[in-house]
Design a protein around this motif. Structure first.
Motif, short mmCIF file in Angstrom:
data_model
loop_
_atom_site.label_atom_id
_atom_site.label_comp_id
_atom_site.label_asym_id
_atom_site.label_seq_id
_atom_site.Cartn_x
_atom_site.Cartn_y
_atom_site.Cartn_z
N TYR A 82 0.84 -1.21 0.00
CA TYR A 82 0.00 0.00 0.00
C TYR A 82 0.87 1.25 0.00
CZ TYR A 82 -3.43 3.41 1.78
OH TYR A 82 -4.24 4.50 1.95
N ALA A 119 -8.56 5.01 1.59
CA ALA A 119 -8.04 5.43 2.89
C ALA A 119 -7.99 4.23 3.82
CB ALA A 119 -8.93 6.51 3.49
N GLY A 146 -8.76 5.32 -7.44
CA GLY A 146 -8.16 6.12 -6.39
C GLY A 146 -7.66 5.26 -5.25
N LYS A 147 -6.75 5.81 -4.46
CA LYS A 147 -6.15 5.09 -3.35
C LYS A 147 -7.08 5.10 -2.14
CE LYS A 147 -1.75 4.68 -0.87
NZ LYS A 147 -0.34 5.15 -0.79
N TRP A 202 -3.54 2.99 -9.08
CA TRP A 202 -4.83 3.14 -8.39
C TRP A 202 -5.98 3.44 -9.35
CZ3 TRP A 202 -4.54 1.12 -3.83
CH2 TRP A 202 -3.35 1.23 -3.09
N ALA A 250 -0.42 8.07 -4.13
CA ALA A 250 -1.83 8.25 -4.48
C ALA A 250 -2.03 8.64 -5.93
CB ALA A 250 -2.46 9.30 -3.56
N ASP A 251 -1.05 9.33 -6.54
CA ASP A 251 -1.20 9.76 -7.93
C ASP A 251 -0.66 8.73 -8.93
OD1 ASP A 251 1.47 9.99 -7.36
OD2 ASP A 251 1.68 12.06 -8.10
#
Length: 490
Positions: free
Chosen positions: A361, A456, A453-454, A371, A366-367
């Motif tokens: 992970y 949470a 997207g990543k 993802w 995140a970019d």
């Protein structure tokens, strides 16, 4: 009034005219994969292969049951056909002009619904020269060939209904020159010499098997035969051309029975009649061929690699025993096999699944485009992307964290027990997990499998799998993950 009723009754009982079977089973990724109008029970494949010329010739006999009244039906096949007989009568055939690799068979007389049929296809061709949709799955090597690939490979060596939902049993008999071996799935029944200079190898698979999991490897292999601790045939084969990696390959693949014994504690009893493995330099990947995975020699360049062995053998449960219902369901294969690597690492003292999931992970910002791929429906172009494997495994750790260990392993074992021998969809697994755990899991699976997207994670995230402190053997985990990513296995 009475006359009208009689007309309706007569119309309702009239037999529908025989019609062509569909040219596919409706898989959105591969519209022409599989065929409609019949269900295959058994393939008997009897071939002769000459490595010097790459000439493959022989006959495949298909035992099937019709599921509708048929005027014609399709076979997925790309080689040159000499003749076809249906129930002992010569049949007409032609290649569908709209789709290469789609063979249309018209029997001498229509076939009634619900009857067993026998289809005999005689053929001969040079598979390495056969291109279907711009691609050749047959891999010619210096001393033989490999019929190993996913999602399609059968079209280059036997006619079939080529989709995981149409599983069958197999007899594979291949005659090759004495100086090479011919390996396939299941149990080696016998070897015979029927003419000077040639040996015929007989293999039998007695459990339902998807077409892409049927494999053929011909070459100058070093072959080892023994039995597993519980008495199953254990056959491994190594191409000496892998060079300095040969001992590392053996140090990995020869541990298959030990690894399967461990995986059985996590997933339930091993589902098949034999075990083994084949290692060749003619591949750039590994494939979970049923009972006998096939590995590229590349996996062992840095030493032993039991992670890839754990991955491919986990597929014996997830992918082989329980096959995917559509190719978009690939997460049911790859996410679970990748998570098995985490379980095996913990067994070997190299980090817990929570620690491994957290490491992976954290490895993807995140970019990162990683993802943007949806493991639950990645699309044809991204079907085997890292996200299907790594995010897929993280999804399972998120599930485990959410439902707890007892429910999680009950889900895995019971899923296999209830679906082995058949196929299933992601939606079925989600509903199954909710039933076993007694929890609503829609949001969790939507986030991890179907949302870009990543996600949470942590106390306020969808599934807190962050472990306390650094993973055990952190450098080893990093090295293992990177080496697998460089030569991604199926």
């Amino acid at each position: 009034m009475a006359t009208g009723i009689a007309s309706v009754l007569l119309a309702s009982t009239a037999t529908a005219a025989p019609a062509p079977g569909s040219s596919g089973v409706g898989d959105p990724y591969y519209p022409y994969a599989g065929n409609g109008g019949y269900d295959v029970a058994h393939y008997d494949i009897r071939l002769t292969y000459q490595p010097a010329t790459d000439l493959l010739s022989g006959t495949t006999t298909i035992l099937a049951t019709t599921t509708q009244d048929l005027s014609s039906f399709d076979l997925d096949f790309g080689l040159h056909v000499n003749s076809i007989r249906v129930d002992n009568l010569p049949a007409a055939f032609h290649v569908d002009p709209k789709e290469s690799g789609e063979l249309v068979v018209t029997p001498a007389r229509p076939l009634e619904k619900g009857r067993m049929i026998t289809v005999v296809v005689n053929y001969a061709d040079t598979p390495s020269k056969v291109v279907i949709d711009g691609y050749t799955a047959w891999k010619k090597t210096a001393d033989g060939a490999l019929a190993v690939d996913e999602p399609q490979s059968s079209q280059w060596w036997f006619p079939a209904s080529d989709h995981p939902t149409d599983k069958a049993t197999y007899d594979v008999s291949v005659e090759v020159p004495d100086n090479v071996a011919a390996l396939s799935n299941g149990t080696l029944v016998r070897r015979t010499q029927q003419r000077a200079g040639w040996t015929r190898w007989y293999w039998r698979s007695t459990r339902p098997q998807a077409t892409y999991l049927a494999t053929l490897e011909v070459g100058k292999f070093e072959i080892n035969q023994s039995t597993t601790p519980d008495g199953k045939p254990f056959i491994t084969a190594y191409d000496p051309a892998i060079g300095d990696s040969l001992d590392a390959a053996k140090a990995s693949v020869e541990r298959t029975p030990e690894i399967d014994e461990f995986l059985a504690t996590q997933f339930g009893p091993y589902p098949f009649e034999a075990q083994g493995g084949v290692v060749s330099p003619g591949l750039s990947f590994a494939l979970e061929a049923q009972t006998r995975p096939v590995y590229s020699g590349k996996f062992f360049r840095a030493g032993s690699n039991t992670s890839v062995v754990a991955h491919e053998n986990a597929h014996q449960w997830f992918g082989d025993a329980v096959s995917l219902g559509r190719w978009s369901d690939i997460w049911l294969n790859e996410g679970f096999a990748s998570y098995a690597e985490y379980l095996w690492a913990e067994h070997e003292g190299e980090g817990t699944p929570a620690e491994l999931a957290q490491y992976v992970y954290d490895s993807y910002p995140a970019d990162n485009a990683f993802w943007q791929v949806l493991p639950g429906d990645p699309g044809v172009a991204h079907q085997f992307d890292d996200a299907v494997y790594d995010r897929g495994a993280m999804a399972l750790q998120a599930l485990r964290t959410t439902v707890g260990d007892a429910a999680f392993f009950t889900i895995l074992k019971t899923w296999v027990a209830e679906h082995k021998g058949g196929s299933a969809r992601i939606e079925q697994f989600i509903a199954f997990a909710e039933r076993i755990s007694g929890r609503s899991l829609h949001e969790l699976f939507t986030t991890w499998l179907f949302t870009k997207g990543k996600p949470a994670v942590g106390p306020n995230g969808t599934a807190p799998f962050r472990a306390q402190g650094q993973p055990k053997a952190y450098t080893k985990i990093k090295s293992t993950h990177e080496s697998l990513a460089q030569a991604r296995q199926y």
